[in-house]
Motif scaffolding. Structure first.
Motif, PDB file in Angstrom:
ATOM      1  N   ARG A 192       0.859  -1.182   0.000  1.00 56.53           N
ATOM      2  CA  ARG A 192       0.000   0.000   0.000  1.00 56.53           C
ATOM      3  C   ARG A 192       0.896   1.233   0.000  1.00 56.53           C
ATOM      4  N   SER A 193       0.455   2.252  -0.695  1.00 57.78           N
ATOM      5  CA  SER A 193       1.130   3.549  -0.694  1.00 57.78           C
ATOM      6  C   SER A 193       0.100   4.590  -0.288  1.00 57.78           C
ATOM      7  N   TRP A 194       0.503   5.489   0.587  1.00 57.15           N
ATOM      8  CA  TRP A 194      -0.424   6.470   1.145  1.00 57.15           C
ATOM      9  C   TRP A 194       0.188   7.858   1.064  1.00 57.15           C
ATOM     10  N   LEU A 195      -0.572   8.807   0.558  1.00 55.40           N
ATOM     11  CA  LEU A 195      -0.174  10.205   0.505  1.00 55.40           C
ATOM     12  C   LEU A 195      -1.230  11.025   1.228  1.00 55.40           C
ATOM     13  N   ALA A 196      -0.788  12.053   1.954  1.00 57.43           N
ATOM     14  CA  ALA A 196      -1.736  12.908   2.659  1.00 57.43           C
ATOM     15  C   ALA A 196      -1.184  14.317   2.788  1.00 57.43           C
ATOM     16  N   VAL A 197      -2.109  15.262   2.863  1.00 60.00           N
ATOM     17  CA  VAL A 197      -1.776  16.648   3.157  1.00 60.00           C
ATOM     18  C   VAL A 197      -2.560  17.056   4.392  1.00 60.00           C
ATOM     19  N   ALA A 198      -1.918  17.831   5.253  1.00 66.10           N
ATOM     20  CA  ALA A 198      -2.570  18.320   6.469  1.00 66.10           C
ATOM     21  C   ALA A 198      -2.198  19.787   6.646  1.00 66.10           C
ATOM     22  N   PRO A 199      -3.126  20.693   6.354  1.00 65.23           N
ATOM     23  CA  PRO A 199      -2.842  22.120   6.530  1.00 65.23           C
ATOM     24  C   PRO A 199      -2.563  22.448   8.000  1.00 65.23           C
ATOM     25  N   LYS A 200      -1.628  23.330   8.207  1.00 61.58           N
ATOM     26  CA  LYS A 200      -1.263  23.775   9.557  1.00 61.58           C
ATOM     27  C   LYS A 200      -1.427  25.287   9.637  1.00 61.58           C
ATOM     28  N   GLU A 201      -1.354  25.813  10.865  1.00 59.35           N
ATOM     29  CA  GLU A 201      -1.450  27.263  11.057  1.00 59.35           C
ATOM     30  C   GLU A 201      -0.324  27.971  10.322  1.00 59.35           C
ATOM     31  N   GLY A 202      -0.615  29.173   9.874  1.00 58.10           N
ATOM     32  CA  GLY A 202       0.407  29.974   9.212  1.00 58.10           C
ATOM     33  C   GLY A 202       0.612  29.636   7.747  1.00 58.10           C
ATOM     34  N   GLY A 203      -0.308  28.874   7.156  1.00 56.37           N
ATOM     35  CA  GLY A 203      -0.192  28.562   5.741  1.00 56.37           C
ATOM     36  C   GLY A 203       0.756  27.438   5.393  1.00 56.37           C
ATOM     37  N   VAL A 204       1.250  26.722   6.386  1.00 54.75           N
ATOM     38  CA  VAL A 204       2.161  25.594   6.174  1.00 54.75           C
ATOM     39  C   VAL A 204       1.333  24.326   5.941  1.00 54.75           C
ATOM     40  N   THR A 205       1.860  23.409   5.149  1.00 55.80           N
ATOM     41  CA  THR A 205       1.179  22.132   4.911  1.00 55.80           C
ATOM     42  C   THR A 205       2.111  20.980   5.284  1.00 55.80           C
ATOM     43  N   ARG A 206       1.597  20.074   6.073  1.00 53.17           N
ATOM     44  CA  ARG A 206       2.322  18.841   6.405  1.00 53.17           C
ATOM     45  C   ARG A 206       2.061  17.847   5.279  1.00 53.17           C
ATOM     46  N   LEU A 207       3.133  17.382   4.626  1.00 51.88           N
ATOM     47  CA  LEU A 207       3.040  16.377   3.574  1.00 51.88           C
ATOM     48  C   LEU A 207       3.460  15.043   4.152  1.00 51.88           C
ATOM     49  N   LEU A 208       2.675  14.010   3.916  1.00 52.79           N
ATOM     50  CA  LEU A 208       2.950  12.684   4.467  1.00 52.79           C
ATOM     51  C   LEU A 208       2.966  11.635   3.371  1.00 52.79           C
ATOM     52  N   PHE A 209       3.893  10.695   3.517  1.00 54.98           N
ATOM     53  CA  PHE A 209       3.969   9.545   2.619  1.00 54.98           C
ATOM     54  C   PHE A 209       4.224   8.318   3.487  1.00 54.98           C
ATOM     55  N   GLY A 210       3.382   7.331   3.326  1.00 55.92           N
ATOM     56  CA  GLY A 210       3.541   6.104   4.094  1.00 55.92           C
ATOM     57  C   GLY A 210       3.335   4.888   3.219  1.00 55.92           C
ATOM     58  N   SER A 211       3.780   3.759   3.746  1.00 55.86           N
ATOM     59  CA  SER A 211       3.685   2.496   3.014  1.00 55.86           C
ATOM     60  C   SER A 211       3.321   1.371   3.957  1.00 55.86           C
ATOM     61  N   ALA A 212       2.780   0.329   3.373  1.00 54.69           N
ATOM     62  CA  ALA A 212       2.548  -0.914   4.107  1.00 54.69           C
ATOM     63  C   ALA A 212       2.983  -2.069   3.215  1.00 54.69           C
ATOM     64  N   LEU A 213       3.723  -2.990   3.803  1.00 47.68           N
ATOM     65  CA  LEU A 213       4.065  -4.257   3.154  1.00 47.68           C
ATOM     66  C   LEU A 213       3.296  -5.318   3.920  1.00 47.68           C
ATOM     67  N   LEU A 214       2.435  -6.043   3.233  1.00 55.55           N
ATOM     68  CA  LEU A 214       1.552  -6.980   3.906  1.00 55.55           C
ATOM     69  C   LEU A 214       2.205  -8.338   4.107  1.00 55.55           C
ATOM     70  N   ALA A 215       1.894  -8.922   5.231  1.00 51.24           N
ATOM     71  CA  ALA A 215       2.441 -10.226   5.590  1.00 51.24           C
ATOM     72  C   ALA A 215       1.631 -11.339   4.932  1.00 51.24           C
ATOM     73  N   ARG A 216       2.290 -12.447   4.750  1.00 52.95           N
ATOM     74  CA  ARG A 216       1.638 -13.687   4.313  1.00 52.95           C
ATOM     75  C   ARG A 216       1.835 -14.680   5.445  1.00 52.95           C
ATOM     76  N   ASN A 217       0.762 -15.226   5.934  1.00 56.70           N
ATOM     77  CA  ASN A 217       0.830 -16.164   7.066  1.00 56.70           C
ATOM     78  C   ASN A 217       1.568 -15.553   8.251  1.00 56.70           C
ATOM     79  N   GLY A 218       1.335 -14.268   8.490  1.00 57.24           N
ATOM     80  CA  GLY A 218       1.922 -13.599   9.642  1.00 57.24           C
ATOM     81  C   GLY A 218       3.375 -13.174   9.491  1.00 57.24           C
ATOM     82  N   ARG A 219       3.952 -13.344   8.288  1.00 65.83           N
ATOM     83  CA  ARG A 219       5.365 -12.964   8.075  1.00 65.83           C
ATOM     84  C   ARG A 219       5.507 -12.255   6.741  1.00 65.83           C
ATOM     85  N   LEU A 220       6.434 -11.308   6.721  1.00 63.53           N
ATOM     86  CA  LEU A 220       6.757 -10.670   5.451  1.00 63.53           C
ATOM     87  C   LEU A 220       7.549 -11.633   4.582  1.00 63.53           C
TER      88      LEU A 220
END
Length: 161
Positions: A104-132
Motif C-alpha cells: 500500500r502507498s499512502w499520501l496525505a496533506v494536512a494544513p497547519k497554522e500559518g499557511g504551512v502544509t504537512r506532507l505525508l507519505f507512508g507504506s505498508a508491506l503486507l504479511a503472508r501467514n503472519g510474516r513478510l
C-alpha cells in the motif's frame, strides 16, 4: 526540507495496517512552507525525476507506458493508476493498493497554522501467514531511503511551482 519518520496518524487510511500481524508500515513527513492540496501533492510526487525512474521500470514490467496524463487523472479522481488501484480516498489523503495486493502507498496533506502544509507519505508491506516475504524484509532499508527522497523531491517540486 528534511523528511523524517513519524508514527502513522490514527486517522490515516494507512492506519488499518499498523496492527496487522507481521505487516510493515512506515510514515514520513515534511513540512511545506505554503498551502497545497492533495491533487497538487499527487502530481508533484508522481512526476519527480526519481519516481519517473520507477515509472520506467514499471512500464517495462507492465508493458504499458505510464504517462503524466495518468498522473493527472489520478490527481483528478481516477481510481486506477499504473500498477495501483485506489483503495480509499478523501479530500486530504489517498491510499493505493498494488495489483499484487501486497503493498500500500499512502499520501496525505494536512494544513497547519500559518499557511504551512504537512506532507505525508507512508507504506505498508503486507504479511503472508503472519510474516513478510523474504524479499520484502530485505528491501526495507532501501525503501526507507527511497521514501524519504521521494517525499523531499515532491516538496521541492511543489515549492518551485
Amino acid at each position: 526540507m528534511i523528511a523524517r519518520a513519524v508514527p502513522v496518524p490514527r486517522d490515516a487510511q494507512l492506519s488499518r495496517y499498523v496492527a496487522q500481524e507481521g505487516c510493515y508500515t512506515d510514515c514520513y513527513e515534511v513540512m511545506h512552507p505554503l498551502q497545497t492540496d492533495l491533487p497538487r501533492f499527487i502530481t508533484a510526487f508522481y512526476t519527480t525525476w526519481l519516481f519517473r525512474l520507477e515509472r520506467s521500470v514499471l512500464a517495462a514490467l507492465l508493458r504499458h507506458r505510464i504517462t503524466d496524463a495518468q498522473v493527472a487523472a489520478l490527481a483528478d479522481g481516477s481510481t486506477q493508476f499504473a500498477a495501483w488501484e485506489v483503495e480509499a480516498r478523501d479530500q486530504g489523503q489517498i491510499l493505493l493498493r498494488d495489483i499484487s495486493d501486497q503493498t500500500r502507498s499512502w499520501l496525505a496533506v494536512a494544513p497547519k497554522e500559518g499557511g504551512v502544509t504537512r506532507l505525508l507519505f507512508g507504506s505498508a508491506l503486507l504479511a503472508r501467514n503472519g510474516r513478510l516475504p523474504p524479499l520484502a524484509r530485505v528491501s526495507i532499508p532501501a525503501h526507507r531511503v527511497y521514501a524519504k527522497a521521494l517525499l523531499r523531491l515532491a516538496e521541492r517540486k511543489l515549492r518551485r511551482g
